[in-house]
Write an enzyme that holds these catalytic residues in place. Structure first.
Site, PDB file in Angstrom:
ATOM      1  N   ILE A 142       0.827  -1.222   0.000  1.00  0.00           N
ATOM      2  CA  ILE A 142       0.000   0.000   0.000  1.00  0.00           C
ATOM      3  C   ILE A 142       0.858   1.267   0.000  1.00  0.00           C
ATOM      4  O   ILE A 142       0.415   2.327  -0.481  1.00  0.00           O
ATOM      5  CB  ILE A 142      -0.977  -0.028   1.193  1.00  0.00           C
ATOM      6  CG1 ILE A 142      -2.184   0.895   0.941  1.00  0.00           C
ATOM      7  CG2 ILE A 142      -0.284   0.323   2.511  1.00  0.00           C
ATOM      8  CD1 ILE A 142      -3.321   0.693   1.922  1.00  0.00           C
ATOM      9  N   ASN A 175      -3.066   1.970  15.713  1.00  0.00           N
ATOM     10  CA  ASN A 175      -3.581   1.698  17.064  1.00  0.00           C
ATOM     11  C   ASN A 175      -3.981   3.039  17.675  1.00  0.00           C
ATOM     12  O   ASN A 175      -3.729   4.089  17.085  1.00  0.00           O
ATOM     13  CB  ASN A 175      -2.524   0.985  17.928  1.00  0.00           C
ATOM     14  CG  ASN A 175      -1.250   1.781  18.032  1.00  0.00           C
ATOM     15  OD1 ASN A 175      -1.247   2.913  18.527  1.00  0.00           O
ATOM     16  ND2 ASN A 175      -0.164   1.230  17.537  1.00  0.00           N
ATOM     17  N   VAL A 184       1.213  -2.940   8.709  1.00  0.00           N
ATOM     18  CA  VAL A 184       1.079  -1.878   7.696  1.00  0.00           C
ATOM     19  C   VAL A 184       1.359  -0.509   8.321  1.00  0.00           C
ATOM     20  O   VAL A 184       1.894   0.387   7.660  1.00  0.00           O
ATOM     21  CB  VAL A 184      -0.330  -1.936   7.039  1.00  0.00           C
ATOM     22  CG1 VAL A 184      -1.430  -1.485   7.974  1.00  0.00           C
ATOM     23  CG2 VAL A 184      -0.356  -1.145   5.746  1.00  0.00           C
ATOM     24  N   ASP A 185       1.081  -0.372   9.615  1.00  0.00           N
ATOM     25  CA  ASP A 185       1.368   0.881  10.332  1.00  0.00           C
ATOM     26  C   ASP A 185       2.866   1.185  10.260  1.00  0.00           C
ATOM     27  O   ASP A 185       3.297   2.284   9.903  1.00  0.00           O
ATOM     28  CB  ASP A 185       0.925   0.699  11.797  1.00  0.00           C
ATOM     29  CG  ASP A 185       0.813   1.988  12.578  1.00  0.00           C
ATOM     30  OD1 ASP A 185       0.526   1.921  13.790  1.00  0.00           O
ATOM     31  OD2 ASP A 185       1.029   3.059  11.983  1.00  0.00           O
ATOM     32  N   TYR A 200      -4.339  -7.764  14.907  1.00  0.00           N
ATOM     33  CA  TYR A 200      -5.579  -7.717  15.698  1.00  0.00           C
ATOM     34  C   TYR A 200      -6.460  -8.948  15.531  1.00  0.00           C
ATOM     35  O   TYR A 200      -7.518  -9.043  16.156  1.00  0.00           O
ATOM     36  CB  TYR A 200      -6.347  -6.433  15.384  1.00  0.00           C
ATOM     37  CG  TYR A 200      -5.791  -5.200  16.093  1.00  0.00           C
ATOM     38  CD1 TYR A 200      -4.681  -5.282  16.936  1.00  0.00           C
ATOM     39  CD2 TYR A 200      -6.366  -3.950  15.915  1.00  0.00           C
ATOM     40  CE1 TYR A 200      -4.173  -4.170  17.579  1.00  0.00           C
ATOM     41  CE2 TYR A 200      -5.867  -2.816  16.561  1.00  0.00           C
ATOM     42  CZ  TYR A 200      -4.769  -2.945  17.402  1.00  0.00           C
ATOM     43  OH  TYR A 200      -4.267  -1.823  18.051  1.00  0.00           O
TER      44      TYR A 200
HETATM   45  N1  APR Z   1       0.602  -3.083   2.330  1.00  0.00           N
HETATM   46  C1  APR Z   1      -0.655  -3.588   2.377  1.00  0.00           C
HETATM   47  N2  APR Z   1      -1.092  -4.385   3.366  1.00  0.00           N
HETATM   48  C2  APR Z   1      -0.207  -4.701   4.342  1.00  0.00           C
HETATM   49  C3  APR Z   1       1.131  -4.204   4.364  1.00  0.00           C
HETATM   50  C4  APR Z   1       1.515  -3.369   3.292  1.00  0.00           C
HETATM   51  N3  APR Z   1       2.750  -2.856   3.214  1.00  0.00           N
HETATM   52  N4  APR Z   1       1.745  -4.696   5.476  1.00  0.00           N
HETATM   53  C5  APR Z   1       0.847  -5.469   6.116  1.00  0.00           C
HETATM   54  N5  APR Z   1      -0.318  -5.490   5.436  1.00  0.00           N
HETATM   55  C6  APR Z   1      -1.560  -6.200   5.760  1.00  0.00           C
HETATM   56  C7  APR Z   1      -1.437  -7.402   6.678  1.00  0.00           C
HETATM   57  O1  APR Z   1      -0.982  -8.530   5.943  1.00  0.00           O
HETATM   58  C8  APR Z   1      -2.888  -7.539   7.116  1.00  0.00           C
HETATM   59  O2  APR Z   1      -3.630  -8.242   6.127  1.00  0.00           O
HETATM   60  O3  APR Z   1      -2.405  -5.311   6.481  1.00  0.00           O
HETATM   61  C9  APR Z   1      -3.385  -6.088   7.160  1.00  0.00           C
HETATM   62  C10 APR Z   1      -3.542  -5.525   8.571  1.00  0.00           C
HETATM   63  O4  APR Z   1      -2.563  -6.110   9.429  1.00  0.00           O
HETATM   64  P1  APR Z   1      -1.802  -5.215  10.554  1.00  0.00           P
HETATM   65  O5  APR Z   1      -0.901  -4.272   9.892  1.00  0.00           O
HETATM   66  O6  APR Z   1      -1.216  -6.182  11.537  1.00  0.00           O
HETATM   67  O7  APR Z   1      -2.962  -4.373  11.236  1.00  0.00           O
HETATM   68  P2  APR Z   1      -4.077  -4.785  12.308  1.00  0.00           P
HETATM   69  O8  APR Z   1      -4.381  -6.255  12.276  1.00  0.00           O
HETATM   70  O9  APR Z   1      -5.183  -3.818  12.100  1.00  0.00           O
HETATM   71  O10 APR Z   1      -3.361  -4.510  13.703  1.00  0.00           O
HETATM   72  C11 APR Z   1      -3.091  -3.175  14.045  1.00  0.00           C
HETATM   73  O11 APR Z   1      -0.814  -3.678  14.497  1.00  0.00           O
HETATM   74  O12 APR Z   1       0.947  -2.726  13.450  1.00  0.00           O
HETATM   75  C12 APR Z   1       0.196  -2.668  14.577  1.00  0.00           C
HETATM   76  O13 APR Z   1       0.272  -0.357  15.201  1.00  0.00           O
HETATM   77  C13 APR Z   1      -0.554  -1.373  14.679  1.00  0.00           C
HETATM   78  O14 APR Z   1      -1.214  -1.824  16.902  1.00  0.00           O
HETATM   79  C14 APR Z   1      -1.674  -1.783  15.574  1.00  0.00           C
HETATM   80  C15 APR Z   1      -2.007  -3.180  15.092  1.00  0.00           C
END
Ligand code: APR
Length: 177
Positions: A11, A24, A33-34, A121
């Site tokens: 992304i 978060n 992704v954060d 999450y």
């Molecule tokens: N581009 C697109 N999608 C991505 C990328 C990327 N570069 N990196 C990860 N993803 C996808 C993951 O594979 C997953 O399908 O984004 C989706 C959401 O995963 P997370 O990033 O772990 O987010 P979430 O499950 O909402 O958890 C949020 O994780 O990173 C921490 O700070 C964040 O505490 C918060 C929690």
């Protein structure tokens, strides 16, 4: 419905008006992704996030894109999966709805979502994909401004779930016309 497109990509590489960050409540960065978005956007993103005083789960806040190709980042906080009886589905729907409404209010015409809550999450991917597609489709019905919504899949499991969810939504909307 043809305004929704499923893609497999990182992304942080997308040149759209806004990418959505699965953040978060602190909005001070993290993993997944954060972490990728903050790394690609550079330190100025964290400096701007610090001025926002966090974000409650289900809500969304917008910042500039800084060094990203995207103009803006919409930070939303998905629910942590606790088994499905703590309002997770409505909170996840609120993430998509509030992010879309924020982008529309800003006059944007393209947006890209990751699979919110489907990583750290722990939200089960199939129901999360259904919620994503249904909520985005509902929001698009009341706005011609938004021209393109990308559902960005990072892995085959998410891609399969999103594809099935979008096909189901398409067949339902065709059946009702
Ligand atoms: N581009 C697109 N999608 C991505 C990328 C990327 N570069 N990196 C990860 N993803 C996808 C993951 O594979 C997953 O399908 O984004 C989706 C959401 O995963 P997370 O990033 O772990 O987010 P979430 O499950 O909402 O958890 C949020 O994780 O990173 C921490 O700070 C964040 O505490 C918060 C929690």
């Amino acid at each position: 419905m043809n305004r929704i497109q499923i893609i497999q990509d990182d992304i942080t590489r997308l040149s759209v008006d806004a990418i959505v960050n699965a953040a978060n409540e602190s909005l001070l960065g993290g993993g997944g992704v954060d972490g990728a978005i903050h790394r690609a956007a550079g330190p100025e993103l964290l400096i701007e996030c610090r001025t926002l005083s966090g974000c409650p789960t289900g809500q969304a806040k917008i910042t500039k894109g800084h060094r990203l190709p995207a103009r803006f980042v919409i930070h939303t906080v998905g629910p942590i999966w606790l088994g499905g009886h703590e309002g997770e589905a409505e909170l996840l729907a609120s993430c998509y709805r509030n992010s879309m409404q924020l982008a529309i209010a800003k006059g944007l015409s393209s947006i890209a979502f990751p699979a919110i809550s489907c990583g750290v999450y722990g939200y089960p991917i199939e129901p999360a994909a259904q919620i994503a597609v249904k909520t985005i489709a509902e929001t698009l019905q009341s706005s011609d401004q938004m021209e393109k919504v990308y559902l960005v899949c990072f892995g085959d499991k998410v891609l399969t779930a999103y594809t099935q969810a979008l096909n189901q939504c398409l067949s339902k909307s065709q059946a009702s016309t």
